[in-house]
Design an enzyme around this catalytic site. Structure first.
Site, PDB file in Angstrom:
ATOM      1  N   HIS A 132     -26.376 123.288  36.929  1.00 39.45           N
ATOM      2  CA  HIS A 132     -27.177 122.623  36.242  1.00 39.45           C
ATOM      3  C   HIS A 132     -28.124 123.483  36.011  1.00 39.45           C
ATOM      4  O   HIS A 132     -29.836 123.690  35.867  1.00 39.45           O
ATOM      5  CB  HIS A 132     -27.832 121.018  36.307  1.00 39.45           C
ATOM      6  CG  HIS A 132     -28.340 120.461  36.110  1.00 39.45           C
ATOM      7  ND1 HIS A 132     -30.175 120.631  35.209  1.00 39.45           N
ATOM      8  CD2 HIS A 132     -28.155 119.047  35.169  1.00 39.45           C
ATOM      9  CE1 HIS A 132     -30.666 119.780  34.414  1.00 39.45           C
ATOM     10  NE2 HIS A 132     -29.956 118.351  34.701  1.00 39.45           N
TER      11      HIS A 132
ATOM     12  N   ARG B  11     -36.337 121.674  41.537  1.00 38.38           N
ATOM     13  CA  ARG B  11     -36.951 121.692  39.975  1.00 38.38           C
ATOM     14  C   ARG B  11     -36.513 122.784  38.937  1.00 38.38           C
ATOM     15  O   ARG B  11     -37.822 123.688  38.601  1.00 38.38           O
ATOM     16  CB  ARG B  11     -38.119 120.163  39.259  1.00 38.38           C
ATOM     17  CG  ARG B  11     -38.423 120.109  37.942  1.00 38.38           C
ATOM     18  CD  ARG B  11     -36.866 119.941  36.906  1.00 38.38           C
ATOM     19  NE  ARG B  11     -37.016 118.127  37.750  1.00 38.38           N
ATOM     20  CZ  ARG B  11     -35.979 116.965  37.353  1.00 38.38           C
ATOM     21  NH1 ARG B  11     -35.582 118.065  36.822  1.00 38.38           N
ATOM     22  NH2 ARG B  11     -36.572 115.733  37.451  1.00 38.38           N
TER      23      ARG B  11
ATOM     24  N   GLU C 174     -25.701 123.458  31.003  1.00 37.71           N
ATOM     25  CA  GLU C 174     -25.636 123.579  32.160  1.00 37.71           C
ATOM     26  C   GLU C 174     -23.663 123.687  32.117  1.00 37.71           C
ATOM     27  O   GLU C 174     -23.093 123.672  30.178  1.00 37.71           O
ATOM     28  CB  GLU C 174     -25.519 122.037  32.823  1.00 37.71           C
ATOM     29  CG  GLU C 174     -27.018 121.966  32.558  1.00 37.71           C
ATOM     30  CD  GLU C 174     -27.990 120.461  32.712  1.00 37.71           C
ATOM     31  OE1 GLU C 174     -28.378 120.233  31.790  1.00 37.71           O
ATOM     32  OE2 GLU C 174     -26.989 119.523  32.884  1.00 37.71           O
TER      33      GLU C 174
ATOM     34  N   ARG D  96     -26.849 118.457  45.532  1.00 37.76           N
ATOM     35  CA  ARG D  96     -28.192 119.366  45.852  1.00 37.76           C
ATOM     36  C   ARG D  96     -29.807 119.159  46.448  1.00 37.76           C
ATOM     37  O   ARG D  96     -30.551 119.202  46.755  1.00 37.76           O
ATOM     38  CB  ARG D  96     -28.380 119.171  44.173  1.00 37.76           C
ATOM     39  CG  ARG D  96     -29.173 117.594  43.835  1.00 37.76           C
ATOM     40  CD  ARG D  96     -29.481 117.807  42.116  1.00 37.76           C
ATOM     41  NE  ARG D  96     -30.094 116.673  42.169  1.00 37.76           N
ATOM     42  CZ  ARG D  96     -30.665 115.753  40.607  1.00 37.76           C
ATOM     43  NH1 ARG D  96     -31.221 117.123  40.131  1.00 37.76           N
ATOM     44  NH2 ARG D  96     -30.700 114.799  40.451  1.00 37.76           N
TER      45      ARG D  96
ATOM     46  N   ASP E 163     -30.586 115.890  24.749  1.00 36.65           N
ATOM     47  CA  ASP E 163     -30.329 116.316  26.340  1.00 36.65           C
ATOM     48  C   ASP E 163     -28.229 115.966  25.263  1.00 36.65           C
ATOM     49  O   ASP E 163     -27.829 114.597  24.900  1.00 36.65           O
ATOM     50  CB  ASP E 163     -29.992 115.239  26.326  1.00 36.65           C
ATOM     51  CG  ASP E 163     -29.696 114.579  27.839  1.00 36.65           C
ATOM     52  OD1 ASP E 163     -30.998 113.773  28.829  1.00 36.65           O
ATOM     53  OD2 ASP E 163     -28.556 115.111  28.417  1.00 36.65           O
TER      54      ASP E 163
HETATM   55  O1  TA6 Z   1     -28.435 117.606  32.141  1.00 32.84           O
HETATM   56  C1  TA6 Z   1     -29.326 116.820  31.610  1.00 32.84           C
HETATM   57  C2  TA6 Z   1     -29.839 115.879  32.711  1.00 32.84           C
HETATM   58  O2  TA6 Z   1     -28.780 114.636  32.618  1.00 32.84           O
HETATM   59  C3  TA6 Z   1     -31.003 115.303  31.607  1.00 32.84           C
HETATM   60  O3  TA6 Z   1     -30.666 114.120  31.502  1.00 32.84           O
HETATM   61  C4  TA6 Z   1     -32.112 115.036  32.224  1.00 32.84           C
HETATM   62  O4  TA6 Z   1     -31.512 113.693  33.151  1.00 32.84           O
HETATM   63  C5  TA6 Z   1     -32.195 116.410  33.437  1.00 32.84           C
HETATM   64  O5  TA6 Z   1     -30.503 116.016  33.810  1.00 32.84           O
HETATM   65  C6  TA6 Z   1     -32.926 116.227  35.016  1.00 32.84           C
HETATM   66  O6  TA6 Z   1     -32.545 115.079  36.156  1.00 32.84           O
HETATM   67  P1  TA6 Z   1     -33.284 115.292  37.333  1.00 32.84           P
HETATM   68  O7  TA6 Z   1     -31.867 114.335  38.132  1.00 32.84           O
HETATM   69  O8  TA6 Z   1     -32.548 116.849  38.267  1.00 32.84           O
HETATM   70  O9  TA6 Z   1     -33.971 114.615  36.717  1.00 32.84           O
END
Ligand code: TA6
Length: 290
Positions: free
Chosen positions: A161, A68, A265, A90, A206
């Site tokens: 990301h 994370r 991102e 990932r 978002d």
């Molecule tokens: O990039 C934004 C997003 O798609 C959000 O909707 C949020 O879910 C974030 O990615 C994190 O996603 P993850 O699967 O890493 O918790």
């Protein structure tokens, strides 16, 4: 691995959290980057003496969970869909391919990933991914190459990301997206147009900005610091901050973590790119700590 890819004092193979293997890149200026083989995941980029990336202290570091924070590699699917969210790249173990220091001192490491039985079970295509990370004094360059090594075309999304560390989300702005069409992921993916020259945060944001300009900027005003994001052949950008309620719902993210991070991102996100057999796609993003 150290014997094959290590360069003493420049590229070291170091056990990371839970002894997960990492490559630590160190530039002559003192800049450094840490790259886990797990997910080819950059978890640290230190430039100008400061950590530029955010990683949650609640993050899992385990073979079947994404880290994370840092720079998750998103492939072959962005967001929700038939595959696990944000795809499998990932959470797969990547492999070292090459490491070097150029004559002008740029430190680079390249990792690769190809199809595995695990990936074929969910996505029946042969592929080769290469991630090259290049470290200079104040810049981190990410190159992602996707090769269709199979005999059938496939469609894919691919993205970095990136979680940027900032001092205070209330004193943070993302610049460069005014007048750009975006998909609002919080409002049934409705299409809107960004009206603001600087995006600020007072709730969860978002948004997928479609065909965004290649030059973006993050103003970390509290630290009097600017990070620039320059992308190439990665048409779209996402701006995300989970804010309060979503932070509490994320098990690997602290309730207050939203205050110190913003995701900007870059990638091929809004619509799939189709790659013919034996063809390649190359996306680049350059992060600069001003
Ligand atoms: O990039 C934004 C997003 O798609 C959000 O909707 C949020 O879910 C974030 O990615 C994190 O996603 P993850 O699967 O890493 O918790």
């Amino acid at each position: 691995m150290q014997a094959e890819f290590g360069i003493p004092g420049v590229i070291e193979v170091v056990p990371g959290v839970n002894d997960m293997p990492t490559l630590v890149l160190t530039h002559a200026s003192g800049a450094s980057a840490t790259l886990y083989l797990h997910g080819a995941h950059v978890t640290s980029w230190i430039a100008a003496g400061k950590e530029q990336l955010f990683v949650s202290e609640s993050s899992a570091f385990s073979p079947d969970e994404p880290i994370r924070g840092g720079i998750p590699i998103i492939f072959p699917q962005f967001g929700d869909g038939p595959l696990p969210k944000h795809g499998f790249a990932r959470t797969e173990e990547w492999h070292p391919m090459h490491a070097e220091v150029s004559p002008d001192g740029v430190v680079t490491a390249t990792l690769y990933l190809h199809e595995t039985q695990q990936s074929l079970d969910v996505w029946p295509y042969d592929f080769l991914l290469e991630l090259k990370v290049s470290l200079e004094e104040t810049r981190l360059t990410l190159d992602l190459v996707v090769c269709n090594s199979g005999s059938r075309p496939f469609g894919f999304d691919a993205a970095f990301h990136t979680y940027f560390r900032i001092a205070d989300i209330n004193r943070t702005a993302v610049q460069g997206l005014q007048h750009v069409t975006y998909i609002d992921s919080l409002r049934d993916s409705t299409l809107e147009t960004e009206s603001r020259p600087a995006i600020r945060f007072a709730e969860e944001v978002d948004r997928i900005y479609v065909n965004a300009p290649d030059a973006l900027r993050i103003d970390d005003e509290e630290n009097e610091r600017v990070i620039t994001v320059a992308k190439n052949n990665m048409p779209d950008a996402v701006v995300w901050n989970p804010w309060i309620a979503k932070s509490r719902r994320l098990p690997d993210f602290g309730d207050e973590d939203y205050r110190q991070m913003v995701c900007v991102e870059t990638g091929n996100i809004a619509s799939e790119f189709t790659l013919d057999p034996q063809a390649t796609w190359h996306g680049r993003t350059v992060l600069s700590a001003e």
